[in-house]
Design a protein around this motif. Structure first.
Motif: not given
Ligand code: UDP
Length: 257
Positions: A107-109, A113-115, A188-190
């Protein structure tokens, strides 16, 4: 749940011989005398970028287990069913045995990161409404982002379960946004994980901690100084232990007040 290493060990809390059922990147799962109960032991090991970066965050196991335990108890009181039973030691959690749904529900607010990487959105962009995303929990495939049709194709969850997962994730988001705000922290997200119990009921599982949430200190505007989560480790920002410790202190202070 993948079965990796099976070994006999003794769990120090109750001295009952237990089997190591699974060892993941951040936790070891043991069986207990009761087949419906497992013991999760949180480790200080830290990994990022699909385990390409490895390290240790001193005290992380206890900090993440304590924060998760408190949050799971508060969430249960708020009507969100989860796997938490109790915490026999600061780095251990007894949980209901569930079959983990192989999905990471993110969930993202705020964009991070990847977004940002995949869409070009600027870091810190506030999203008009929370974004719920599903990733396929498979390290060999690099946990890819799933479309609704791919979810259907792979039969990773029924339509009804997908609807429930979205609703539960948004409920957890409402709860956590408010909780972290009271700690002076922006959520931010989780990432969440869910499991099915013996009655096929969806239970929130895994952990909720600075490893799985992006948490920004509301009192800091500097993009590096505000980071209180695993991004400090991912991006080599330093003071990782201090940040985790600070999050725990704020949680404990809030709960004691
Ligand atoms: N996240 C996680 N485990 C994973 C991938 C992501 O706990 O294997 C969490 C990460 O800490 C963040 C959110 O999910 O709070 C979104 O992560 P994102 O997709 O942006 O990936 P990242 O940038 O962490 O690779």
């Amino acid at each position: 749940m993948k079965l990796k290493t099976i070994a006999l060990t003794t769990v120090s809390t109750n001295m009952t011989p237990a089997q190591k059922l699974y060892e993941g990147k951040a936790k070891i799962i043991y069986t207990t005398e009761d087949p419906d109960i497992l013991l999760a032991e949180f480790k200080d090991d830290a990994t990022a970028f699909n385990a390409q970066k490895r390290g240790t965050i001193q005290g992380k196991g206890s900090i993440n287990c304590t924060i998760s335990s408190k949050l799971f108890q508060k969430l249960a009181a708020d009507g969100i069913k989860n796997h938490f039973i109790d915490s026999p030691a600061s780095h251990q959690m007894r949980v209901k045995a569930v079959k983990i749904v192989p999905l990471e529900v993110v969930v993202r607010n705020i964009a991070a990161g990847s977004l940002c990487k995949q869409t070009g959105l600027e870091l810190g962009t506030i999203l008009e409404k929370p974004l719920v995303e599903f990733y396929y929990k498979d390290d060999n495939l690099g946990d890819p982002l799933l479309t609704r049709d791919r979810l259907r194709l792979l039969k990773l969850a029924t339509e009804e379960q997908v609807e429930s997962l979205i609703n539960l994730a948004l409920q957890v988001n409402n709860f956590l946004q408010d909780f972290w705000k009271q700690c002076g922290i922006t959520l931010v997200d989780f990432k969440l994980e869910f499991g099915l119990d013996s009655q096929q009921q969806l239970l929130l599982a895994d952990e909720i901690s600075p490893d799985t949430c992006r948490l920004w200190d509301m009192a800091q505007s500097d993009p590096n100084q505000r980071v209180m989560d695993k991004d400090r480790f991912r991006q080599d920002l330093g003071n990782v232990e201090n940040a985790y410790q600070a999050v725990l202190q704020r949680v404990l202070q809030l709960l004691e007040s």
